[in-house]
Design an enzyme around this catalytic site. Structure first.
Site, PDB file in Angstrom:
ATOM      1  CD  GLU A 155      52.126  43.688  33.260  1.00 25.74           C
ATOM      2  OE1 GLU A 155      52.448  42.571  32.839  1.00 25.74           O
ATOM      3  OE2 GLU A 155      51.009  43.947  33.739  1.00 25.74           O
ATOM      4  N   GLY A 253      51.278  41.816  14.115  1.00 25.32           N
ATOM      5  CA  GLY A 253      51.525  40.560  14.827  1.00 25.32           C
ATOM      6  C   GLY A 253      50.244  39.797  15.088  1.00 25.32           C
ATOM      7  CB  CYS A 260      46.341  47.351  30.525  1.00 26.84           C
ATOM      8  SG  CYS A 260      47.007  47.511  32.184  1.00 26.84           S
ATOM      9  CE  LYS A 263      42.353  46.082  33.973  1.00 25.29           C
ATOM     10  NZ  LYS A 263      42.073  47.504  33.987  1.00 25.29           N
TER      11      LYS A 263
HETATM   12  N1  LIG Z   1      49.734  46.082  34.911  1.00 30.85           N
HETATM   13  C1  LIG Z   1      50.014  47.221  34.321  1.00 30.85           C
HETATM   14  O1  LIG Z   1      51.028  47.370  33.632  1.00 30.85           O
HETATM   15  C2  LIG Z   1      49.103  48.412  34.494  1.00 30.85           C
HETATM   16  C3  LIG Z   1      49.439  49.624  33.856  1.00 30.85           C
HETATM   17  C4  LIG Z   1      48.608  50.722  34.036  1.00 30.85           C
HETATM   18  C5  LIG Z   1      47.464  50.605  34.827  1.00 30.85           C
HETATM   19  N2  LIG Z   1      47.154  49.408  35.418  1.00 30.85           N
HETATM   20  C6  LIG Z   1      45.977  49.336  36.260  1.00 30.85           C
HETATM   21  O2  LIG Z   1      46.421  49.289  37.618  1.00 30.85           O
HETATM   22  C7  LIG Z   1      45.550  48.462  38.400  1.00 30.85           C
HETATM   23  C8  LIG Z   1      46.351  47.351  39.052  1.00 30.85           C
HETATM   24  O3  LIG Z   1      46.878  46.520  38.035  1.00 30.85           O
HETATM   25  P1  LIG Z   1      47.958  45.391  38.354  1.00 30.85           P
HETATM   26  O4  LIG Z   1      48.375  44.831  37.051  1.00 30.85           O
HETATM   27  O5  LIG Z   1      48.972  45.942  39.294  1.00 30.85           O
HETATM   28  O6  LIG Z   1      47.030  44.345  39.134  1.00 30.85           O
HETATM   29  P2  LIG Z   1      47.522  43.067  39.959  1.00 30.85           P
HETATM   30  O7  LIG Z   1      46.427  42.088  39.844  1.00 30.85           O
HETATM   31  O8  LIG Z   1      48.903  42.695  39.570  1.00 30.85           O
HETATM   32  O9  LIG Z   1      47.601  43.607  41.468  1.00 30.85           O
HETATM   33  C9  LIG Z   1      46.495  43.986  42.204  1.00 30.85           C
HETATM   34  C10 LIG Z   1      46.783  43.644  43.676  1.00 30.85           C
HETATM   35  O10 LIG Z   1      45.777  44.240  44.487  1.00 30.85           O
HETATM   36  C11 LIG Z   1      45.571  43.372  45.572  1.00 30.85           C
HETATM   37  N3  LIG Z   1      44.343  43.719  46.285  1.00 30.85           N
HETATM   38  C12 LIG Z   1      43.062  43.349  46.011  1.00 30.85           C
HETATM   39  N4  LIG Z   1      42.227  43.887  46.938  1.00 30.85           N
HETATM   40  C13 LIG Z   1      42.995  44.594  47.798  1.00 30.85           C
HETATM   41  C14 LIG Z   1      42.721  45.382  48.960  1.00 30.85           C
HETATM   42  N5  LIG Z   1      41.476  45.562  49.403  1.00 30.85           N
HETATM   43  N6  LIG Z   1      43.756  45.953  49.608  1.00 30.85           N
HETATM   44  C15 LIG Z   1      45.009  45.804  49.151  1.00 30.85           C
HETATM   45  N7  LIG Z   1      45.346  45.074  48.071  1.00 30.85           N
HETATM   46  C16 LIG Z   1      44.341  44.476  47.407  1.00 30.85           C
HETATM   47  C17 LIG Z   1      45.589  41.999  44.908  1.00 30.85           C
HETATM   48  O11 LIG Z   1      45.748  40.979  45.870  1.00 30.85           O
HETATM   49  C18 LIG Z   1      46.767  42.140  43.953  1.00 30.85           C
HETATM   50  O12 LIG Z   1      47.978  41.748  44.563  1.00 30.85           O
HETATM   51  C19 LIG Z   1      44.481  47.979  37.434  1.00 30.85           C
HETATM   52  O13 LIG Z   1      43.379  48.850  37.507  1.00 30.85           O
HETATM   53  C20 LIG Z   1      45.151  48.085  36.084  1.00 30.85           C
HETATM   54  O14 LIG Z   1      44.214  48.274  35.038  1.00 30.85           O
HETATM   55  C21 LIG Z   1      47.960  48.307  35.262  1.00 30.85           C
END
Ligand SMILES: NC(=O)c1ccc[n+]([C@@H]2O[C@H](COP(=O)([O-])OP(=O)(O)OC[C@H]3O[C@@H](n4cnc5c(N)ncnc54)[C@H](O)[C@@H]3O)[C@@H](O)[C@H]2O)c1
Length: 433
Positions: A155, A253, A260, A263
């Site tokens: 992010e 820090g 991420c 969890k």
């Molecule tokens: N945030 C990061 O930088 C990052 C980086 C690498 C991997 N990830 C992984 O990617 C995944 C998503 O992370 P995120 O930070 O984008 O999560 P987030 O919570 O920002 O977004 C998840 C979205 O999925 C939606 N959702 C839930 N159920 C759904 C369904 N049935 N159909 C469609 N949409 C649905 C939610 O409403 C939400 O808007 C996680 O597994 C996370 O570990 C995140």
């Protein structure tokens, strides 16, 4: 539309889903984004971006004609050749990854006659792909392919990370599905690591674990620096030049947070434990991080005595700069501990909100946050903090105490500005050993 342009349905309009969708659209594909959040989809349709991620709004705007947003599965799947799963996988009470949103997506997939490849972007435990395969087969969807295509973006830099990645990892059961997913990335210049599905899933978990290990390692070095009179910033510089070690993720820090690392470390620890293995290094990494978030409290007590009734300013709420994400942010742990000690807590952040932090007052400027405070703690290294007139801040405080939880500021300059300044692991620079 060129014949390399594909139709992709992205499930999940969060940090990963929106960046994935915008970047695939930028590469020329047509992307339909589906989320269950009605307001989020309505905002996206109006051209509003519901999250703060630098460059994302421009990218979405530029590729508007190739992007659509919907709450309807059927609409998203209309003509889709690929289904990207980018839904959240938060921890359950046991520390396992909660895959309920993933299963909902898989179970809601409509019957399709043509070949569709499901690509998993969500971070999932090793073995998930195998289970998805069985579940698809049980529904008579043997012709639906499956690939693990984990996400490594961070992010704050996610758009650049997606379009200029260090590598793209693709694990598939079927060679042609892996090739098809790889072809979606044409135009991106990066090595593609092809693997079996389980290894692709493990690559994501292991990469995060490696980065977290470096953070907890340098934090422990910092703590020993404090006890022995060394400066961790110098130490990190000195070891970072070693090519076998490298410079990144050696910044001491107040510990890591975010949606991420915490969890995913729990999920990997639990995955190992479920398989009968005690992952000792990872357990230590998690414990060190928890203690690190709380170390600042000890510093404040040393500097101020009892914190009851003291006013403490937290500078930064987001778990890192350039994001509005406060999930598992160290600032929230600090605020909780400070409130429990009876302190009054006031917070500043240029983007993130204090939602869920009951009893914390949020203000618009650093000067306002510090006014009348007994101490300020720099929690998030927002670049805006480089432009602050620290002498003015110090003058406005009841006692000009500054704990720099990210080693962002220059100790001498801070002392010259009038502060009693402390940082993390900088005994030699701050004289705090
Ligand atoms: N945030 C990061 O930088 C990052 C980086 C690498 C991997 N990830 C992984 O990617 C995944 C998503 O992370 P995120 O930070 O984008 O999560 P987030 O919570 O920002 O977004 C998840 C979205 O999925 C939606 N959702 C839930 N159920 C759904 C369904 N049935 N159909 C469609 N949409 C649905 C939610 O409403 C939400 O808007 C996680 O597994 C996370 O570990 C995140």
């Amino acid at each position: 539309m060129s014949d390399t342009s594909k139709r992709i349905a992205v499930f999940g309009a969060g940090y990963v889903g929106l960046v994935t969708a915008a970047c695939f659209a930028e590469l020329g594909h047509r992307v339909a984004v589906r989320d269950v959040l009605v307001d989020r989809i309505a905002a996206l349709r109006r051209g509003e971006v519901p999250i703060y991620e630098p460059g994302l709004d421009d990218l979405l705007e530029r590729n508007r004609e190739r992007l659509s947003f919907t709450t309807e599965v059927g609409e998203a799947m209309d003509g889709a050749e690929f289904v990207y799963v980018a839904v959240g996988t938060p921890p359950t009470y046991s520390g396992d990854a909660d895959l309920s949103a993933v299963w909902t997506v898989i179970d809601e997939l409509p019957r399709v006659d043509h070949r569709v490849v499901v690509a998993m972007k969500s971070t999932v435990p090793v073995g998930t792909g195998e289970k998805v395969r069985l579940r698809l087969d049980a529904r008579g969807l043997e012709h639906v392919g499956y690939a693990s295509n984990p996400e490594f973006t961070a992010e704050g830099t996610a758009v650049a990370d997606f379009l200029e990645p260090d590598r793209i990892v693709i694990g598939s059961f079927d060679e042609t599905d892996g090739e098809a997913v790889a072809a979606l990335h044409d135009g991106i210049d990066a090595p593609i690591v092809r693997a079996d599905v389980a290894s692709a899933e493990m690559i994501k978990l292991a990469a995060n674990a490696a980065l977290m290990t470096r953070i907890s390692f340098i934090n422990e070095i910092a703590n020993v620096c404090e006890a022995t009179g060394a400066d961790v910033v110098k130490v990190a510089e000195g070891i970072g030049h070693d090519r076998r070690i490298g410079k990144s993720f050696l910044r001491a820090g107040v510990g890591f947070g975010g949606s991420c690392f915490p969890k995913d470390s729990l999920a990997l620890k639990q995955l190992a434990a479920n398989s009968g293995y005690h992952f000792q290094v990872l357990n230590a990494v998690i414990e060190v991080n928890e203690l690190q978030k709380r170390r600042v409290i000890g510093k404040l007590v040393e500097l101020l005595g009892s914190l009851r009734g003291k006013r403490i300013a937290l500078l930064g709420l987001a778990f890192k700069p350039n994001t509005d994400d406060t999930r598992e942010a160290p600032a929230f742990v600090l605020a909780g501990r400070l409130l429990a000690e009876g302190a009054d807590v006031v917070a500043w952040d240029p983007v993130a909100g204090a939602d869920g932090l009951y009893g914390v007052e949020q203000v618009a400027t650093v000067e306002e946050a510090a006014r009348g405070a007994d101490a300020a703690v720099l929690v998030t290294e927002w670049p805006q903090l480089n432009d602050v007139d620290w002498a003015v801040v110090a003058q406005g405080m009841r006692t000009p105490v500054l704990v720099d939880g990210r080693n962002m500021l220059d100790p001498q300059a801070m002392r010259a500005a009038g502060f009693t300044y402390d940082a993390i692991g900088r005994a030699a620079a701050t004289g705090s050993a």
